[in-house]
Design a protein around this motif. Structure first.
Motif, PDB file in Angstrom:
ATOM      1  N   ASN A  44       0.807  -1.230   0.000  1.00 22.20           N
ATOM      2  CA  ASN A  44       0.000   0.000   0.000  1.00 22.20           C
ATOM      3  C   ASN A  44       0.835   1.272   0.000  1.00 22.20           C
ATOM      4  N   CYS A  45       1.823   1.325  -0.878  1.00 23.88           N
ATOM      5  CA  CYS A  45       2.680   2.509  -0.884  1.00 23.88           C
ATOM      6  C   CYS A  45       2.174   3.603  -1.816  1.00 23.88           C
ATOM      7  N   TYR A  46       1.103   3.365  -2.525  1.00 25.90           N
ATOM      8  CA  TYR A  46       0.483   4.374  -3.398  1.00 25.90           C
ATOM      9  C   TYR A  46       1.287   4.682  -4.662  1.00 25.90           C
ATOM     10  N   ALA A  47       2.486   4.175  -4.804  1.00 22.42           N
ATOM     11  CA  ALA A  47       3.346   4.656  -5.891  1.00 22.42           C
ATOM     12  C   ALA A  47       2.707   4.436  -7.258  1.00 22.42           C
ATOM     13  N   ARG A  73      10.757  -0.800   3.217  1.00 24.95           N
ATOM     14  CA  ARG A  73       9.589  -0.181   3.841  1.00 24.95           C
ATOM     15  C   ARG A  73       8.506  -1.174   4.224  1.00 24.95           C
ATOM     16  N   PRO A  88       4.057   7.735   1.317  1.00 21.78           N
ATOM     17  CA  PRO A  88       4.512   6.351   1.274  1.00 21.78           C
ATOM     18  C   PRO A  88       5.241   5.960  -0.018  1.00 21.78           C
ATOM     19  N   ALA A  89       4.950   6.642  -1.117  1.00 21.06           N
ATOM     20  CA  ALA A  89       5.531   6.217  -2.400  1.00 21.06           C
ATOM     21  C   ALA A  89       6.990   6.623  -2.501  1.00 21.06           C
ATOM     22  N   CYS A  90       7.765   5.802  -3.201  1.00 19.89           N
ATOM     23  CA  CYS A  90       9.148   6.195  -3.436  1.00 19.89           C
ATOM     24  C   CYS A  90       9.497   5.968  -4.901  1.00 19.89           C
ATOM     25  N   ILE A 117       7.302   0.870 -11.197  1.00 15.50           N
ATOM     26  CA  ILE A 117       7.660   1.614  -9.979  1.00 15.50           C
ATOM     27  C   ILE A 117       7.477   0.761  -8.727  1.00 15.50           C
ATOM     28  N   ARG A 138       0.082  14.766  -1.887  1.00 17.94           N
ATOM     29  CA  ARG A 138      -0.138  14.544  -0.450  1.00 17.94           C
ATOM     30  C   ARG A 138       0.785  15.445   0.367  1.00 17.94           C
TER      31      ARG A 138
END
Lengths: 102, 502
Positions: A11-14, B75, B64-66, A53, B128
């Motif tokens: 659930n990192c949204y990337a 993570r 949260p995204a990288c 990604i 965000r």
């Protein structure tokens, strides 16, 4: 023809904002791909954006169920090293349990 | 014997009495900076060594995204007992984050700084991140905003950053050479593609350097963080320090690699060691000739709350703050009072220091004293720049070096509080053993109180427990103990110390 996100997703949204078809949506316990909307990015990008990604190996499957990012392909962590990781996590967990009961 | 208190890494001042750029204590680490920069950082615990004794910070985990992978990051892993960057317990929406910040600001008035640092990369989550900043700059104007990034998306974000009045940016730069980068970054996501290895590292480095220069041009303060990875970039980091300074970074923070197999990171599983305390200090000293170094970083979690070195995040989980009613107008009044009181306290300290400096300038340094060797001392403190923590309650110790040329702050060492020893993650080592190991190299430990039980083992390990300076200013106490040691003839040569083997 659609990709699929499976339970190893963290659930990192990337991936979500990258999808050209807005096929990815937040759900519980993890993000999902709407198979009706997903085109595997064909016509938009050379490579599927979500799988390009995603940091988690094995979390995205193609229409045949094959992992787009197989173990070791992203992190350099081999299956052998992964087994070591699982053993270390288990050991930490057991030690914490013992410390609690002591 | 009157000893001046010196700036970190600038011992040459001792020869000239008081070199204008470096006189003062470690408190005065920022003394050589222009006034407008000092005004910006004086109450920022992550930028000013002095401020970190008085002010608190918090991070909100909205990002949260990288867009890159680092070999020291994973993570997937969260342990509430673990403190390291990239680790969080819950990811927040911008709305939740704003609520949390205001709740913390009202309850911890010393909290002056809100940072967004992950758990991914803030600028890889621009919507965000900027939604959070936008809302906070309107509703909580008395909070400083800052952001920490890997730099890949920095150039395209500089304009937006300057709009939100964010005047502190931290860029993590581990290398300026793509060959080194290829050993740290397996991939980056760039222009709709995943780019592996050296090619990815080269793009990342170029973007970092470009972003750094753009920020410096706009007068936005930039701190550079570097993770010291022995055998990978340790010899390269002095070069990094020179390059980033020339591009306009004002502070360099070299941090030790954190890598354990149970973190599940590439380095952790490969058995890549982090640096020892000595190796880290040596590199920091080597870089300090070129650059203002930061030594008080605690490598905190992306959702940390409180003073550096403490984490009160558990008091402010979403379920707890949902019911809190916050009157921010009233809170701001209270906060202003607390900040003014700290400012008064610091002003008195500054005056005392100036007086001391002047005295040294008039009397000159007494050079007839035989040379004394430097001594490391560990200090237990809860903040405020004084010795006010029991030995058994300390979860970390600050390390100071006293020498013939004064006192300087070296860093901190984390441990498990001795009194909570039974509650550790069970690695077969007692809390006291761990503390003894962490304090290796120190000859004195200063605390407000120390019990009978640890006293013997400390002495046996060559670390003299000392509870006689409770509530005294740290640097004054360190100097006083050093002077006692000099008088007792303990400073002439290296003692034969029976340090416990690590």
């Amino acid at each position: 023809m659609a990709l699929e996100i499976i339970e190893s997703c963290v659930n990192c949204y990337a991936c979500e904002p990258l999808c050209p078809n807005e096929a990815i949506y937040q759900a519980a316990p993890h993000f999902l791909i709407d198979p009706v909307k997903c085109t595997e990015c064909i016509g938009d990008f050379e490579v599927a954006q979500c799988a390009s990604i995603c940091p988690i190996e094995g979390a995205i499957l193609d229409e045949l169920g094959a992992e787009l990012n197989p173990p070791g392909s992203l992190t350099g962590i081999s299956l052998e090293m992964l087994a070591k990781y699982q053993a270390a996590v288990e050991a930490t967990y057991q030690a914490a349990l013992e410390a609690k009961s002591a | 014997m009157e000893l001046p208190v010196l700036n970190a890494g600038q011992q040459e001042a001792s020869q000239g009495g008081c070199a204008s750029h470096s006189c003062g204590s470690t408190d005065d680490q920022l003394s050589h900076l222009p006034e407008h920069i000092r005004a910006k950082v004086h109450n920022h615990p992550c930028y000013s060594e002095q401020a970190h004794h008085y002010f608190a910070r918090m991070h909100v985990a909205v990002a949260p995204a990288c867009n890159i992978q680092c070999h020291y990051c994973n993570r997937k892993y969260d342990c509430s007992n673990e403190s390291r960057p990239g680790v969080v317990s819950e990811v927040l929406t911008p709305e939740q984050a704003v609520k949390k910040v205001m709740a913390v600001a009202a309850n911890i008035p010393q909290m002056t700084v809100l940072g967004i640092a992950g758990p991914g990369d803030p600028l890889a989550n621009p919507e965000r991140t900027f939604a959070t900043f936008r809302e906070l700059s309107e509703r909580a104007p008395d909070i400083k905003l800052c952001v920490s990034t890997n730099g890949l998306a920095l150039p395209e974000s500089v304009e937006e950053l300057s709009k939100h009045n964010i005047d502190h940016v931290t860029i993590t730069i581990n290398c300026v050479d793509p060959d080194v980068g290829a050993k740290i970054y397996p991939w980056i996501f760039w222009k709709n593609k995943r780019i592996m290895g050296r090619e990815g590292a080269a793009i990342l480095i170029e973007q970092q350097q470009k972003g750094l220069a753009m920020l410096a041009e706009r007068g936005i303060l930039v701190k550079v963080n570097s993770v010291m990875i022995p055998g990978v970039n340790d010899e390269h980091l002095a070069e990094v320090s020179r390059v980033v300074k020339s591009k306009g970074a004002f502070l360099h923070n070299v941090m030790p690699l954190i890598a354990e197999p149970e973190h599940g990171t590439f380095y952790g599983l490969m058995g890549q060691p982090g640096p020892t305390h000595e190796e880290l200090q040596k590199l920091q000293d080597a870089c300090s000739g070129d650059m203002n170094m930061m030594r008080h970083c605690r490598q905190c979690r992306a959702d940390a709350v409180g003073m550096l070195g403490e984490d009160r995040g558990q008091e402010f989980t979403m379920d707890k703050i949902e019911d809190m009613e916050i009157d921010y107008e009233a809170a701001m009044v209270k906060r202003a009072e607390v900040h003014a009181q700290i400012a008064r306290e610091l002003e008195i300290k500054d005056q005392a220091r100036a007086a001391k400096t002047e005295l040294v300038a008039i009397q000159g340094l007494k050079t007839d004293q035989p040379a004394t060797r430097p001594v490391l001392m560990a200090v237990a403190t809860k903040g405020g720049g004084v010795i006010n923590e029991h030995f058994g309650h300390a979860s970390e110790f600050l390390i100071y070096e006293a020498s013939g040329s004064g006192v300087r702050f070296i860093g901190h060492r984390k441990t498990v509080p001795y009194c909570e020893g039974g509650d550790t993650c069970g690695d077969g080592e007692s809390a006291l053993d761990k503390t003894l190991r962490e304090l290796a190299g120190c000859e004195v430990v200063l605390c407000s109180k120390v019990g009978y039980e640890p006293w013997g083992p400390l002495e046996a390990a060559g670390i003299q427990p000392n509870g006689e300076h409770a509530m005294e200013a740290i640097e004054d106490a360190v100097l006083a103990v050093y002077e006692e040691m000099r008088v007792a003839g303990k400073l002439e040569a290296r003692p034969v110390v029976q340090q416990k083997a690590a």
